[in-house]
Design a protein around this motif. Sequence first.
Motif, short mmCIF file in Angstrom:
data_model
loop_
_atom_site.label_atom_id
_atom_site.label_comp_id
_atom_site.label_asym_id
_atom_site.label_seq_id
_atom_site.Cartn_x
_atom_site.Cartn_y
_atom_site.Cartn_z
N GLU A 51 0.83 -1.20 0.00
CA GLU A 51 0.00 0.00 0.00
C GLU A 51 0.87 1.26 0.00
N ARG A 232 -12.62 2.06 3.99
CA ARG A 232 -11.40 2.61 3.39
C ARG A 232 -11.75 3.82 2.55
N ASP A 236 -13.93 6.40 4.04
CA ASP A 236 -13.36 6.20 5.37
C ASP A 236 -13.84 7.24 6.37
N GLU A 264 -8.33 -4.19 9.28
CA GLU A 264 -8.68 -3.46 8.06
C GLU A 264 -8.13 -4.19 6.83
N TYR A 265 -6.87 -4.62 6.94
CA TYR A 265 -6.28 -5.30 5.79
C TYR A 265 -6.89 -6.68 5.60
N ARG A 321 -8.07 4.04 -3.42
CA ARG A 321 -7.86 4.85 -2.22
C ARG A 321 -7.02 6.07 -2.51
#
Lengths: 372, 244
Positions: A51, A232, A236, A264-265, A321
């Motif tokens: 990320e 996300r 978010d 979250e991941y 994102r």
Amino acid sequence: MLESLAISLVDAVPVLSGVPLWTITLLIMVVVAAVVLTFALTYAGLATYVERKVAGDIQARIGPNRVGPVGILQFLADGIKLLLKEDIIPAKADRFLFVLAPYLVFIGSFAAFVVVPFGVGLIASDLNIGIYYVMAITSLVVVGVLVAGWASNNKWALLGGMRAAAQIVSYEIPVGMALLPAVLIAGSLSLQDIVRSQGGLFGIFGWNLFHNPFTFFSFFLYYVAALAETNRTPFDIPEAESELVAGYHVEYSGIRFAFFFLAEYGDMFVVSALATACFLGGWHVPFLNAEALPAVWGNLFSLGVFLGKALGLVVVMMWVRWTLPRLRVDQLMRMSWKYLVPLTFFNLLGVSLWLLLFQGRGIPQMIASLFG
Amino acid sequence: MGFKAYLYDIWEAVATTAKGMRITARYGVDPRETITLQYPEERWEPSERYRGFLHNDIKRCTSCTMCVRVCPVDCISLEAVRGADKKMVLASYDINIGRCMYCGLCVEVCPPKSLVHTSGYEMATVSRGELILHFVPEDAETVKGRVAKQVAEAAAKAEAEKAKAEAEKGEAEKAAKPADAPQAPDPSPPPKPPREEAAPFIQPAAPAFAAGNPETADAAGKKPAKETEEEPAKAGDEGGEGKE
């Protein structure tokens, strides 16, 4: 399934015949759970690294590049740092709930890994209500987030928790509605059955994505709604750094914060895996019948293909994102209730009618039947 | 909101998202778009006219004090004494680079062009005193002492010569001699690397440089006698700044 594994193990190793069967089954369960958890943690660690690299590339930067070759060990350094950090519990916090919340979120996210069909035989537990189970267990995340927000005794955290609850509850509906077409086509809630229903030797045209126009849109609707469910960016608002500092986990530090982070991941992977299994053909290797191959090769191929697809979708999430700005709260709600919910209903109706009219055959099958 | 507008909204959302993602993808994939420089390993070349740290070439400096006068923030301090050949000799030349605002006035005004901006811009110290750049490697008192001694010697020589000339009536040689004789030992600050920083902020207590040169140390010892000769050369700001 695990019990049959245990029986075959006892058959193969006669020494174990004295041990009660349930002990062996339990042992196998623990081993399987450990394997899945190890995978999940490794993936989550590497995903943070990827990320940051993706963010760097998109923003014309380089990203982490100091720890290890091209910074690949950065996630280990971060993990060790989080483990060593001081564990702070605010004085006015509700201690019990404060301590409980990260585990709820973590469990809610990682329990879903149980039914992810990694390969032909690679599934921790092929529940016959797989999709239903995922929808149910990931809802535990809402509880955890809300508890975290409440227990922190902090107005940012509470606002974040409330927002998260509103958001996740809203988006559960389009997520469920968007997944139903795959269930309708397979006629089963088990994820393995859904994946098998997309087989055949059409290559990628066996996928539910190309089954009919409605499922095609269904995939994108699911992806958008699921993105919102993972909290996300661009959805978010529960964390909304510029508004709420960090939202529901503002008071958490050290390993407790790491739980939220890993969850979250983990959520990202579960969502991507579900999209892969329901619409992108799961572990089906194009132009190859993975189930007919020898067990080892079939499993390896299918595992590779499945991970490739699912992690590809995770990268797309990161890409989104770092592209889109955050939605406002009212925009977020409008998107769910005025756009996604009606559209997914419409899609569900369309798929149902299609299956009724064409006896469950998709467009590729019809084209194929034209040529004999 | 009509149905058409509703559909148009959806279309717009999809189209703009796709557009944005195309742009970020281009940046993400194209390696030429990465503009970050890995600073300690690679750096930008500063422009030729970049005003970096000041550097004074003390061999060319005439101690005219123009830079001291023109400096708006009084970051330059200078001490000079008149040498035996009537030229000014720098005793100390300090620039408080932490106070300097890089206006460049001192460089513009410098008559012999000895004061220049370098391209240097990296300096980190643990105390403000270390931000003072010393361009005369020796202790100010040492230099003053040595110069005073030379002046005294020259004066004594001139005296002796005068006496001798008077005695022998050799009138013609009297004017030329005293100017030539002390010339050789005079360029008092030896051409050492000027940026050597000797005991920067505890300077008065530690004459680290003087220790290496017994001759000058001697000179410093017997100096007080000749005090009257050395006029502190109008150093503008008494160098108080330099001894924080």
